[in-house]
Design a protein around this motif. Structure first.
Motif, PDB file in Angstrom:
ATOM      1  N   ASN A  18       0.850  -1.178   0.000  1.00  0.00           N
ATOM      2  CA  ASN A  18       0.000   0.000   0.000  1.00  0.00           C
ATOM      3  C   ASN A  18       0.897   1.242   0.000  1.00  0.00           C
ATOM      4  O   ASN A  18       2.079   1.152  -0.311  1.00  0.00           O
ATOM      5  CB  ASN A  18      -0.965  -0.012   1.195  1.00  0.00           C
ATOM      6  CG  ASN A  18      -0.250  -0.126   2.534  1.00  0.00           C
ATOM      7  OD1 ASN A  18       0.874   0.334   2.691  1.00  0.00           O
ATOM      8  ND2 ASN A  18      -0.913  -0.753   3.501  1.00  0.00           N
ATOM      9  N   GLU A  19       0.358   2.386   0.382  1.00  0.00           N
ATOM     10  CA  GLU A  19       1.125   3.629   0.277  1.00  0.00           C
ATOM     11  C   GLU A  19       2.245   3.730   1.310  1.00  0.00           C
ATOM     12  O   GLU A  19       3.058   4.672   1.253  1.00  0.00           O
ATOM     13  CB  GLU A  19       0.193   4.829   0.399  1.00  0.00           C
ATOM     14  CG  GLU A  19      -0.594   4.887   1.687  1.00  0.00           C
ATOM     15  CD  GLU A  19      -1.573   6.050   1.691  1.00  0.00           C
ATOM     16  OE1 GLU A  19      -1.160   7.167   1.341  1.00  0.00           O
ATOM     17  OE2 GLU A  19      -2.752   5.823   2.018  1.00  0.00           O
ATOM     18  N   SER A  20       2.336   2.790   2.251  1.00  0.00           N
ATOM     19  CA  SER A  20       3.416   2.805   3.228  1.00  0.00           C
ATOM     20  C   SER A  20       4.567   1.876   2.846  1.00  0.00           C
ATOM     21  O   SER A  20       5.555   1.788   3.572  1.00  0.00           O
ATOM     22  CB  SER A  20       2.875   2.402   4.612  1.00  0.00           C
ATOM     23  OG  SER A  20       2.421   1.054   4.613  1.00  0.00           O
ATOM     24  N   SER A  21       4.475   1.196   1.699  1.00  0.00           N
ATOM     25  CA  SER A  21       5.533   0.270   1.282  1.00  0.00           C
ATOM     26  C   SER A  21       6.827   1.025   1.003  1.00  0.00           C
ATOM     27  O   SER A  21       6.846   2.006   0.257  1.00  0.00           O
ATOM     28  CB  SER A  21       5.097  -0.484   0.016  1.00  0.00           C
ATOM     29  OG  SER A  21       3.947  -1.271   0.267  1.00  0.00           O
ATOM     30  N   ALA A  22       7.928   0.558   1.603  1.00  0.00           N
ATOM     31  CA  ALA A  22       9.240   1.166   1.397  1.00  0.00           C
ATOM     32  C   ALA A  22      10.010   0.401   0.326  1.00  0.00           C
ATOM     33  O   ALA A  22       9.782  -0.788   0.115  1.00  0.00           O
ATOM     34  CB  ALA A  22      10.024   1.174   2.702  1.00  0.00           C
ATOM     35  N   TYR A  23      10.937   1.088  -0.344  1.00  0.00           N
ATOM     36  CA  TYR A  23      11.765   0.476  -1.387  1.00  0.00           C
ATOM     37  C   TYR A  23      10.907  -0.259  -2.419  1.00  0.00           C
ATOM     38  O   TYR A  23      11.209  -1.371  -2.826  1.00  0.00           O
ATOM     39  CB  TYR A  23      12.786  -0.482  -0.759  1.00  0.00           C
ATOM     40  CG  TYR A  23      13.680   0.185   0.242  1.00  0.00           C
ATOM     41  CD1 TYR A  23      14.696   1.050  -0.164  1.00  0.00           C
ATOM     42  CD2 TYR A  23      13.478  -0.019   1.599  1.00  0.00           C
ATOM     43  CE1 TYR A  23      15.507   1.684   0.766  1.00  0.00           C
ATOM     44  CE2 TYR A  23      14.283   0.617   2.541  1.00  0.00           C
ATOM     45  CZ  TYR A  23      15.288   1.471   2.119  1.00  0.00           C
ATOM     46  OH  TYR A  23      16.082   2.107   3.034  1.00  0.00           O
ATOM     47  N   SER A  24       9.830   0.388  -2.824  1.00  0.00           N
ATOM     48  CA  SER A  24       8.871  -0.195  -3.767  1.00  0.00           C
ATOM     49  C   SER A  24       8.835   0.645  -5.036  1.00  0.00           C
ATOM     50  O   SER A  24       8.620   1.860  -4.970  1.00  0.00           O
ATOM     51  CB  SER A  24       7.477  -0.251  -3.126  1.00  0.00           C
ATOM     52  OG  SER A  24       6.458  -0.322  -4.098  1.00  0.00           O
ATOM     53  N   PHE A  25       9.033   0.021  -6.193  1.00  0.00           N
ATOM     54  CA  PHE A  25       8.939   0.756  -7.451  1.00  0.00           C
ATOM     55  C   PHE A  25       7.551   1.349  -7.612  1.00  0.00           C
ATOM     56  O   PHE A  25       7.395   2.516  -7.968  1.00  0.00           O
ATOM     57  CB  PHE A  25       9.238  -0.178  -8.635  1.00  0.00           C
ATOM     58  CG  PHE A  25       8.803   0.390  -9.963  1.00  0.00           C
ATOM     59  CD1 PHE A  25       9.539   1.385 -10.582  1.00  0.00           C
ATOM     60  CD2 PHE A  25       7.638  -0.059 -10.569  1.00  0.00           C
ATOM     61  CE1 PHE A  25       9.119   1.933 -11.796  1.00  0.00           C
ATOM     62  CE2 PHE A  25       7.208   0.475 -11.781  1.00  0.00           C
ATOM     63  CZ  PHE A  25       7.958   1.470 -12.393  1.00  0.00           C
TER      64      PHE A  25
END
Length: 309
Positions: free
Chosen positions: A293-300
């Motif tokens: 979701n919008e809190s995912s880190a290191y996500s393209f």
């Protein structure tokens, strides 16, 4: 009934009417039992919450009754490969394509689709009063159909939920790519130009919205964002479902609507991405990470939508 063959779903070689068991969909809804807003959300079971039979088309046929060709194909038997070329909308050489797209979009606003109706109330409200079921559907223009799809897919189920499936989930780029194709197909239908291709806007490196002018997509009047009266195509255009903030509240696309608002360079979008920022975004790996979701880190995917610094 297929208007080409006269048979249900086109008949042998095109498609057939098949039954879908709602339980098959339910088995893939992980976590639904712990979240009432998901368990009751009709979109997770769409369209099996509304229909238990529909046309399943054989390749390369498509459409509600298998009366059309799949995207990328044409011809009577849909066996001719069709490749469309998208062109830069900012190039003066493509001014004619821009003019055609704006003109076709105007036609979309005045022509109703014969393939679809939309629901003006949620399934939950239909079940509360079964007599409303047949009054909760309405015909819709091509333009409002495309806008309604976006609203229906992204709006929160109710005031206690935050389930925006198409913006803050792994499917963000793919879903919107498909919406553009639906819009492009609608433009082709109202214009009769089966080879029309939606052009692209290269916003990377743009200092502002260079196509937001009175002769193109409309010039904003300032802080409110309403388009100026001398904007050629979009001054009197409106959008729908702005005040419909939940799925359970429903939305009637034919109800009174509000003028278009654009605020390029304001709000959460302080500037357009630079070439360097985009190249660094494309270097991100993996595509997405938990919790998706919008809190995912290191996500393209999350970097692409601007939620990762």
């Amino acid at each position: 009934e297929n208007d080409i063959t006269g048979e249900t779903c086109g008949g042998p070689g095109r498609g057939s009417c098949q039954y879908m068991d709602d339980r098959i969909v339910a088995e893939h809804c992980t976590g639904c039992s712990e979240r009432p807003d998901l368990a009751n959300d009709e979109r997770l079971y769409w369209p099996s919450k509304f229909f238990n039979r529909w046309c399943v088309c054989e390749w390369p046929f498509s459409g509600t009754a298998c009366q059309e060709c799949a995207i990328g194909y044409s011809g009577e038997e849909c066996n001719e490969r069709k490749i469309l070329t998208r062109k830069n909308i900012q190039s003066p050489a493509n001014a004619g394509i821009l003019h055609d797209m704006l003109r076709y979009t105007t036609w979309m606003m005045g022509n109703h689709t014969a393939d679809f109706v939309v629901a003006t109330c949620s399934l939950a409200s239909m079940m509360e009063d079964p007599d409303r079921i047949h009054t909760c559907y309405t015909n819709v223009t091509y333009y409002n159909f495309v806008v309604w799809i976006h609203w229906y897919s992204s709006v929160y189920y109710d005031s206690s939920s935050e389930n925006d499936f198409i913006h803050y989930s792994s499917g963000f780029p793919f879903w919107h790519r498909w919406l553009i194709i639906i819009w492009e197909r609608a433009l082709q239908k109202v214009s009769g130009d089966d080879n029309f291709a939606v052009p692209y806007y290269k916003w990377i490196g743009d200092t502002n919205c260079s196509i937001c002018t009175k002769d193109q997509f409309g010039l904003s009047d300032g802080e409110d964002g309403y388009l100026t009266e001398d904007s050629r195509f979009f001054t009197d255009r409106t959008t729908i479902c702005v005040d419909s903030e939940t799925l359970v509240g429903g939305c009637d696309p034919n109800a009174a609507s509000l003028r278009l608002v654009r605020k390029p360079g304001k709000g959460d979008v302080a500037h357009f991405s630079t070439d360097d920022e985009m190249m660094r975004t494309l270097d991100w790996f993996p595509y997405d990470r938990p919790p998706y979701n919008e809190s995912s880190a290191y996500s393209f995917r999350n970097t692409l939508i601007g939620k990762v610094n």
